[in-house]
Design an enzyme around this catalytic site. Sequence first.
Site, short mmCIF file in Angstrom:
data_model
loop_
_atom_site.label_atom_id
_atom_site.label_comp_id
_atom_site.label_asym_id
_atom_site.label_seq_id
_atom_site.Cartn_x
_atom_site.Cartn_y
_atom_site.Cartn_z
N ASN A 186 0.91 -1.18 0.07
CA ASN A 186 -0.06 0.11 -0.11
C ASN A 186 0.94 1.09 -0.06
O ASN A 186 1.46 1.74 1.08
CB ASN A 186 -0.94 0.05 1.48
CG ASN A 186 -1.82 1.14 1.45
OD1 ASN A 186 -1.93 2.11 0.59
ND2 ASN A 186 -2.20 1.47 2.60
N TRP A 187 1.09 1.62 -1.14
CA TRP A 187 2.03 2.81 -1.40
C TRP A 187 1.44 4.30 -0.68
O TRP A 187 2.27 5.08 -0.69
CB TRP A 187 2.05 3.11 -3.01
CG TRP A 187 3.13 2.42 -3.66
CD1 TRP A 187 3.36 1.08 -3.01
CD2 TRP A 187 3.61 2.26 -4.95
NE1 TRP A 187 4.17 0.29 -3.75
CE2 TRP A 187 4.33 0.88 -5.08
CE3 TRP A 187 3.47 2.99 -5.74
CZ2 TRP A 187 4.91 0.57 -6.29
CZ3 TRP A 187 4.06 2.82 -7.22
CH2 TRP A 187 4.69 1.56 -7.36
N LYS A 188 0.21 4.17 -0.44
CA LYS A 188 -0.38 5.57 0.34
C LYS A 188 -0.08 6.46 -0.80
O LYS A 188 -0.02 6.30 -1.97
CB LYS A 188 0.22 5.72 1.41
CG LYS A 188 -0.11 4.14 2.39
CD LYS A 188 0.22 4.69 3.97
CE LYS A 188 -0.15 3.43 4.66
NZ LYS A 188 0.04 3.58 6.10
N HIS A 238 -9.23 1.53 4.64
CA HIS A 238 -8.18 1.71 5.50
C HIS A 238 -8.17 2.70 6.55
O HIS A 238 -9.30 3.65 6.45
CB HIS A 238 -7.04 2.22 4.48
CG HIS A 238 -5.75 2.14 5.03
ND1 HIS A 238 -5.24 3.29 5.88
CD2 HIS A 238 -4.85 1.54 4.99
CE1 HIS A 238 -4.14 2.83 6.38
NE2 HIS A 238 -3.70 1.78 5.66
N GLU A 281 -6.65 5.03 7.47
CA GLU A 281 -6.40 6.49 7.44
C GLU A 281 -7.79 6.97 6.59
O GLU A 281 -7.86 8.32 6.85
CB GLU A 281 -5.35 6.71 6.35
CG GLU A 281 -3.96 6.38 7.18
CD GLU A 281 -2.63 5.72 6.63
OE1 GLU A 281 -2.78 5.76 5.18
OE2 GLU A 281 -1.66 5.31 7.33
N GLU A 307 -5.69 -4.75 10.52
CA GLU A 307 -4.72 -3.91 10.85
C GLU A 307 -4.95 -3.14 11.99
O GLU A 307 -5.75 -2.04 12.17
CB GLU A 307 -4.64 -2.78 9.65
CG GLU A 307 -4.26 -3.37 8.31
CD GLU A 307 -3.70 -2.47 7.42
OE1 GLU A 307 -2.36 -2.44 6.80
OE2 GLU A 307 -4.39 -1.39 7.16
N GLY A 321 2.31 2.35 10.71
CA GLY A 321 3.45 3.41 10.69
C GLY A 321 3.98 3.75 11.83
O GLY A 321 4.53 4.75 11.76
N SER A 375 3.11 -2.15 10.19
CA SER A 375 4.48 -2.08 10.69
C SER A 375 5.25 -3.63 10.13
O SER A 375 6.04 -4.30 10.85
CB SER A 375 4.96 -1.82 11.94
OG SER A 375 4.44 -0.50 12.12
N GLY A 426 2.67 -1.21 4.30
CA GLY A 426 2.86 0.22 3.99
C GLY A 426 4.29 0.84 3.72
O GLY A 426 4.80 0.48 2.58
N GLY A 427 5.07 0.89 4.64
CA GLY A 427 6.34 1.66 4.71
C GLY A 427 7.47 0.85 4.03
O GLY A 427 8.12 1.20 2.86
P1 PGA Z 1 2.81 0.35 7.36
O1 PGA Z 1 1.24 0.41 6.80
O2 PGA Z 1 3.23 -1.01 6.95
O3 PGA Z 1 3.55 1.37 7.09
O4 PGA Z 1 2.48 0.22 9.31
C1 PGA Z 1 0.43 -0.50 6.76
C2 PGA Z 1 -1.07 -0.02 6.15
O5 PGA Z 1 -1.30 1.13 6.59
O6 PGA Z 1 -1.55 -0.85 5.27
#
Ligand code: PGA
Length: 250
Positions: A9-11, A94, A96, A166, A172, A212, A233-234
Amino acid sequence: MRKAIIAGNWKMNKTPAEAAELVKALVPAVKDADCDVVVCVPATDFAAVKEAAEGSNIKLGAQNVHFAKSGAFTGELSADMLKACGVEYVVIGHSERRQYFGETDKTVNARVRACVAAGMTPIICVGELKDERETGYTDIIVEYQTLMALHGLSNDEVKASVIAYEPVWAIGTGLTATDEQANETIGVIRKAIERKYGKDVSDAVRIQYGGSMNPGNVKGLMAQPEIDGGLIGGASLKAPDFTSVVLYNK
Ligand code: PGA
């Protein structure tokens, strides 16, 4: 049994040129992956990613979809539009989006239905906040979010869906749920699906862990019987890191 699925998930990261560079590095690196590999990218990167991933095992994903067919929804993208760009998976709900953009369980459900009706696979995100875990409401929250998101889908559509558990406090932050915590809560989600849709459905649906996940912890998490993959994500923004996660069993 269930085939694992690792999705990046590149956001809100990567221009088309940066996206193409990353995917070009991933194509040879992940070609022997045993799991499904997906990158969920900004819509502005669809064309570049599609071209760079051509002929490879990397599938294109989006990060949201609107629930209406078309119309006066400035700034939004419909399921048909995504599908026409080669999108096969859509991240929906998600945390966010729930936190910053007013996403509710009702709108998540509407988006899931639109996504499935267009023939794409939803990656439905559910998860508890820190204080919800501390007060002991994790199970209730994830069960409710999951069943609300799936409402109105047929058994076959539920089977083909992907859920991403999640815990919001792990996204994050560098904090991860322990392998056992993640496994246990994913087991709770699967049981809720079993109660409503039956065991053949709950045995088939794939449930990822997200929060994470990285090259250092992926092996332990993926060794858990309930965990069928990851939403990353990251660690999906750099080719070596994402490659290590995708090749977790090599
Ligand atoms: P993260 O993000 O791996 O940076 O914690 C995961 C996500 O939001 O899907």
